[in-house]
Design a protein around this motif. Structure first.
Motif, PDB file in Angstrom:
ATOM      1  N   LEU A 127       0.848  -1.186   0.000  1.00  0.00           N
ATOM      2  CA  LEU A 127       0.000   0.000   0.000  1.00  0.00           C
ATOM      3  C   LEU A 127       0.877   1.227   0.000  1.00  0.00           C
ATOM      4  N   ASN A 128       0.258   2.406  -0.093  1.00  0.00           N
ATOM      5  CA  ASN A 128       0.986   3.630   0.205  1.00  0.00           C
ATOM      6  C   ASN A 128       0.246   4.382   1.306  1.00  0.00           C
ATOM      7  N   GLY A 129       0.879   5.408   1.837  1.00  0.00           N
ATOM      8  CA  GLY A 129       0.319   6.106   2.992  1.00  0.00           C
ATOM      9  C   GLY A 129      -1.042   6.714   2.728  1.00  0.00           C
ATOM     10  N   LYS A 130      -1.240   7.236   1.541  1.00  0.00           N
ATOM     11  CA  LYS A 130      -2.528   7.860   1.210  1.00  0.00           C
ATOM     12  C   LYS A 130      -3.647   6.823   1.187  1.00  0.00           C
ATOM     13  N   GLN A 131      -3.330   5.631   0.708  1.00  0.00           N
ATOM     14  CA  GLN A 131      -4.340   4.565   0.696  1.00  0.00           C
ATOM     15  C   GLN A 131      -4.721   4.154   2.118  1.00  0.00           C
ATOM     16  N   VAL A 132      -3.755   4.129   3.002  1.00  0.00           N
ATOM     17  CA  VAL A 132      -4.046   3.788   4.394  1.00  0.00           C
ATOM     18  C   VAL A 132      -4.970   4.830   5.018  1.00  0.00           C
ATOM     19  N   ARG A 133      -4.667   6.086   4.798  1.00  0.00           N
ATOM     20  CA  ARG A 133      -5.444   7.155   5.444  1.00  0.00           C
ATOM     21  C   ARG A 133      -6.854   7.272   4.868  1.00  0.00           C
TER      22      ARG A 133
END
Length: 572
Positions: A541-547
């Motif tokens: 994943l990337n951080g934006k997807q997590v948030r």
């Protein structure tokens, strides 16, 4: 950055006899033990962390603890940032002994105390104190020497240095970046001693530098200086936008006092200038900078400070010598320390006449050199002209302790920088989220007693909002805040996908930076970034997807909680 400095450190930490991946600028051929580096011009790793301060060390611990490989670079020859190379004992909140920081930071504090218990001849009383404060300084519950900070941080990193997961490059700074769309592909690091360059390829990059140095070279959008009240609607914001307006920085130094010795140094260059200097700020300063008066940060009225290097408190006044005292000799068996040792990071050596952000290397050095001259002038003034309660002037027995700072000139290795470039983040923390007065105006009397509760919290912290005088004429801006959270959105650049801030370069404003810039919060930021990289790497994943996904965010928060990160305040 010379090899002799590293060897002193190696002896202190017990690293000298080990073949560890620590590379020191100017001696790479003879000193490197890096398993993936043998004089090559290119290295590949999972995570490249530029900056070896507290945020950088916390990020390295987090990614290595979760099985990733990392490289850390550091401009100086000491890791630790503000707690070591800059000489600033930890500024912490009143709950720090039990909570309000990640488990790893609390572990650091335990290890500092254990280091003194293992290696120093403490008195029985000091040894048995659960919350031992080696210096008994009033600024912190755990005032300790910079050397010990470095040793303890290496001790924590040692397993990953030993197994090859972690490499540390001392005396290197970021030079250029290679980009591909909205991703950073590699960072070229440069040896300060000999301009040797190494290209570091990685999947993720962390900017843990003191000034946000990776942001311009990676073309990551950022903000500097002061936003206007029109932009942020913050209660204490400036009426005008001033991108070059930054808090004063300080070149700290250590000193002790030998009562029967004349240690007077040569009169510093420009001493007369600094002796007569009156800060040109508004509201007006209390008078001359080299004085025992200063502007009280809370009401800006003149306030008198005390100074007695014998440790004797002046009734009704803070004794500056005791304020950041690193070593209180009474904690140790008689004769081990001849004198107490203190750090000078005071209003009198705050440098307000220049800016270190977005300037050339030559201008940066020139400004820091001028700040060093201010600090030397303050020291000379204390030796020769500081007023004494007995009617005399000066304390000739004061002695610069360069050995404590690891330098020949007695000054800290690096300036204590309070304000950095700040990313344009997915979410920016405003005064209305954390400022006590502004919060009540926005949320009302009942809800306003707590800081805003961020749904994407990845850590907690607390410090009052504390802005020192600025280079463009602002006096102190200092007022209460509320115990706050660190939102994940403040750690995510709006555009760039794989670069993360881990110092004072997160998504705050000029105002809210004033409470997010201290030791445990910087550590918390680095820890959160390191854990985010570990989690997204494992789950592709990337951080934006997590948030942006509630379920993914909840899973990530559970992951970091399991690793000792508090995302909500206990009992508040």
């Amino acid at each position: 950055m010379k090899r002799r400095n590293f060897l002193h450190l190696a002896a202190l930490t017990g690293l000298g006899s080990l073949n560890l991946p620590i590379v020191s600028a100017g001696s790479m051929e003879s000193q490197t033990g890096a398993k993936n580096y043998a004089g090559n011009d290119e290295i590949q790793t999972d995570v490249c962390i530029i900056g070896g301060g507290l945020g950088g060390c916390a990020a390295a611990l987090a990614v290595c603890r979760n099985g990733l490989r990392a490289i850390v670079t550091e401009e100086t020859d000491w890791i630790g940032g503000q707690i070591s190379q800059q000489g600033v004992p930890p500024d912490e909140h009143q709950w720090i002994e039990t909570h309000g920081a990640p488990k790893s930071y609390l572990d650091y504090r335990v290890r500092v105390r254990d280091f003194y218990r293992r290696n120093y001849p403490l008195t029985d009383e000091a040894r048995n104190k659960v919350n031992l404060n080696p210096g008994n300084g009033s600024v912190s519950r755990i005032c300790h020497e910079p050397h010990v900070s470095v040793a303890v941080l290496y001790e924590m990193l040692l397993p990953y240095l030993s197994n090859g997961q972690l490499q540390i490059f001392l005396g290197f700074k970021a030079d250029t970046a290679q980009l591909q769309g909205d991703n950073v592909k590699s960072i070229s690091i440069r040896s300060i001693d000999d301009d040797k360059k190494i290209n570091v390829k990685a999947k993720n990059f962390v900017d843990a530098t003191e000034c946000g140095d990776l942001l311009p070279i990676t073309k990551t959008e950022y903000i500097t200086g002061t936003e206007s009240k029109k932009e942020t609607k913050e209660l204490h914001a400036s009426e005008t936008k001033r991108p070059q307006n930054h808090q004063a920085f300080t070149v700290c130094f250590a000193m002790d006092y030998q009562a029967d010795v004349d240690n007077t140094i040569d009169k510093p260059t420009d001493y007369d200038k600094w002796k007569n200097y009156v800060p040109n700020i508004s509201p007006a300063w209390s008078g001359k900078l080299l004085s025992l008066y200063y502007s009280n940060p809370r009401d800006l009225k003149p306030k008198q400070l005390g100074f007695d290097p014998r440790g004797i408190d002046t009734p009704g006044m803070l004794n500056l010598f005791n304020y950041r005292r690193l070593i209180h000799k009474d904690n140790f068996k008689p004769g081990f320390y001849q004198n107490d040792i203190t750090i000078v990071n005071w209003p009198q050596n705050d440098y307000m006449m220049g800016n270190l952000i977005d300037v050339s290397e030559a201008d940066f050095k020139k400004t820091v050199d001028d700040a060093k001259n201010l600090s030397r002038s303050l020291f000379y003034w204390l030796q020769t002209e500081a007023p004494r309660l007995d009617g005399g002037i000066g304390w000739k027995g004061l002695r610069l302790r360069g050995d404590v700072m690891g330098t020949l000139d007695g000054m800290a290795k690096y300036p204590y920088i309070r304000e950095s470039r700040r990313i344009k983040a997915e979410f920016t923390v405003l005064e209305e989220h954390v400022g006590a007065e502004n919060r009540i105006l926005i949320a009302g009397e009942k809800e306003g007693k707590k800081a805003f509760q961020f749904h994407d919290s990845v850590g907690v912290g607390y410090y009052h909002i504390d802005l020192h005088p600025s280079n463009q004429g602002d006096n102190y801006i200092d007022f209460p805040s509320l115990p706050f959270q660190i939102p994940l959105g403040s750690l995510l650049p709006q555009r760039v996908n794989n670069l993360f801030p881990a110092n004072k370069n997160i998504g705050t404003t000029h105002i809210t930076n004033g409470c997010y810039r201290l030791h445990p919060v910087e550590w918390s930021i680095g820890e959160a970034v390191g854990l985010l990289i570990a989690y997204t790497s494992k789950n592709k994943l990337n951080g934006k997807q997590v948030r942006s996904d509630k379920n993914k965010l909840n899973a990530f928060q559970q992951f970091i909680q399991q690793q000792g990160v508090e995302t909500v305040w206990r009992g508040i």
